[in-house]
Design a protein around this motif. Structure first.
Motif: not given
Ligand code: ACO
Length: 448
Positions: A75-81, A105-107, A134-140
């Motif tokens: 549910g959430r995808l974060e990139v550090g670079s 596509i809901d990420i 706001s967490w919807d129960g999916r993984y980050g």
């Protein structure tokens, strides 16, 4: 949700590497300068078919597959670079190809950038999201990826390259101690990338070391204060089983640990052993600034803390010494080394982490480790990462060829209309690689 943290991890680094010993010979520096002076063994680098996007695609698909995670569950995808391929389009959007294929596509989430700190910012974003309303129960999912390359000169041997993916959620074997975070953020010009036409940073090496150590002191003091407030007793280094540092090169990690020991000595001499008290006493009255410049103090710290370094730090140094500085991935590669070396014996242990990004941003935080539930348990993470085989299967490239590759990359940086050599014989199956960049600067990748 309780025990929010890292459920699963995977790491990828290019199979192409150059040994520091060979590089010493090639660069004509004194023998031992890179291997003993910097404490580095080997350095990974991307050949012309790899970049931060291909490495991220590789590590994300590998993590999802090996831990059996349905892409729809993210549910959430974060990139550090801090590796800039595009000034607007995020690396995250390239990774969406993996998720779009499954109809997800809901990420939420984009890229975070500040030198080597972006990965930590991304990780905090995911953890905070899971802990929020706001967490919807999916993984980050967090991806830390960089190619660290420097212009010819003393910084060049401190390069490296890797990508790390971390799955974030509740009931994690690697749980955050959320109340224990100390940050130090300020304005400095120690390492930065103002030249947008070049991948290389401008770096004031000496200043960057001092900034790193100053931020370390400051974060440690804040961490200790927060611990004391929470636990009602002072923190000392004996309260943590392991200390993991952002690792530009191993010598700085040795100095950092010595510096923490000196902090404990200054806070309360009884925190350190008797021999160390005598060794460190002559430096007790040094002012802060002078203490960063004193080579004698540096040596005394390292010597006094040596026995503890071997127990509390050394197990986390494997990948950073073998792969080099991976910028945002460096700290987490050090942590992956600790998992690799200590595996399930880490259950019940505390691990203190120090993240540093030039410019500057730094945070000290900690994990509490538990065994976890299959597939999200420590021993399975170690099996999936398979660090030994990944290190063994690498190919040593002669320094001349490494330098030649960097020249090609310099020329290609920001370029369009080119096709890569397509020589991906070194890459293990399942690895993504760059095939071409078209006349609209669009990048295309394939999977081996
Ligand atoms: N045998 C053993 N040791 C040696 C030898 C030798 N033959 N020659 C030199 N050394 C030692 C030096 O004594 C020194 O060790 P010390 O600090 O314990 O005294 C060490 O090797 C490094 O040598 P220096 O001459 O001090 O430094 P150099 O000019 O090689 O530059 C530096 C090193 C500053 C780290 C450079 O590589 C650099 O700028 N790197 C990038 C910046 C960086 O990584 N900063 C860290 C934080 S920010 C970040 O993550 C990017």
């Amino acid at each position: 949700p309780a025990n929010v943290g890292i459920l699963a991890m995977d790491i990828y680094f290019p199979p192409t590497c150059v040994t520091q010993e060979a590089l010493e010979g090639h660069d004509g520096v004194s023998k031992g300068k890179y291997t003993i002076g910097l404490g580095q063994d080997c350095m990974a680098f991307c050949s012309e078919v790899e970049d931060v996007i291909s490495m991220s695609l590789t590590v994300v698909t590998s993590l999802l597959e090996k831990f059996n995670v349905d892409p729809k569950q993210i549910g959430r995808l974060e990139v550090g670079s801090e590796t800039v391929i595009d000034k607007s389009k995020s690396i995250k959007t390239f990774l969406m190809q993996v998720f779009e294929a499954s109809g997800n596509i809901d990420i939420e989430g984009v890229d975070s950038t500040n030198a080597c700190y972006g990965g930590t910012a991304a990780l905090f974003n995911c953890v905070n999201w899971v802990e929020s309303s706001s967490w919807d129960g999916r993984y980050g999912l967090v991806v830390c990826t960089d190619t660290a390359v420097y212009a010819e000169g003393p910084a060049r041997p401190t390069g490296g390259a890797a990508a790390i993916a971390m799955l974030v959620g509740p009931d994690a074997p690697i749980a955050f101690e959320s109340k224990l975070r100390g940050s130090h953020m300020s304005h400095a010009y120690d390492f930065y990338k103002p030249n947008l036409a070049s991948e290389y940073p401008v770096v004031d090496g000496k200043l960057s070391q001092t900034c790193y150590l100053m931020a370390l002191d400051s974060c440690y003091q804040l961490y200790c204060k927060k611990f004391e407030k929470l636990e009602g007793r002072p923190f000392s280094m004996s309260d943590s089983d392991y200390f993991v540092f952002h690792s530009p090169y191993n010598k700085l990690v040795q100095k950092s640990f010595g510096r923490l020991y000196f902090n404990d000595f200054l806070r309360n001499p009884s925190f350190v052993d008797e021999v160390a008290r005598d060794t460190l006493a002559p430096y007790a009255s040094l002012s802060g600034d002078d203490s960063y410049q004193s080579r004698d103090l540096e040596k005394a710290n390292q010597q006094a803390a040596k026995h503890l370094y071997d127990a509390k730090v050394q197990p986390s140094t494997l990948i950073p010494k073998q792969v080099g500085n991976m910028y945002t991935a460096s700290l987490y590669a050090a942590f992956a080394s600790l998992l690799h070396n200590k595996n399930s014996s880490l259950v019940g242990k505390r691990v203190v982490m120090f993240s540093y990004g030039s410019g500057l941003t730094a945070t000290m935080f900690s994990f509490h480790l538990q065994e976890g539930q299959h597939p999200f348990n420590l021993s399975n993470i170690v099996t999936v990462m398979n660090v030994s085989d990944k290190l063994k299967q690498r190919v040593e490239i002669p320094p001349e060829k490494f330098v030649e590759t960097l020249k090609i990359m310099e020329h290609r940086y920001g370029g369009k209309d080119f096709v890569t050599s397509k020589d991906c014989s070194y890459l293990p199956p399942g690895t993504f690689y760059l095939t071409n960049v078209d006349s609209m600067y669009r990048r295309f990748y394939a999977k081996k």
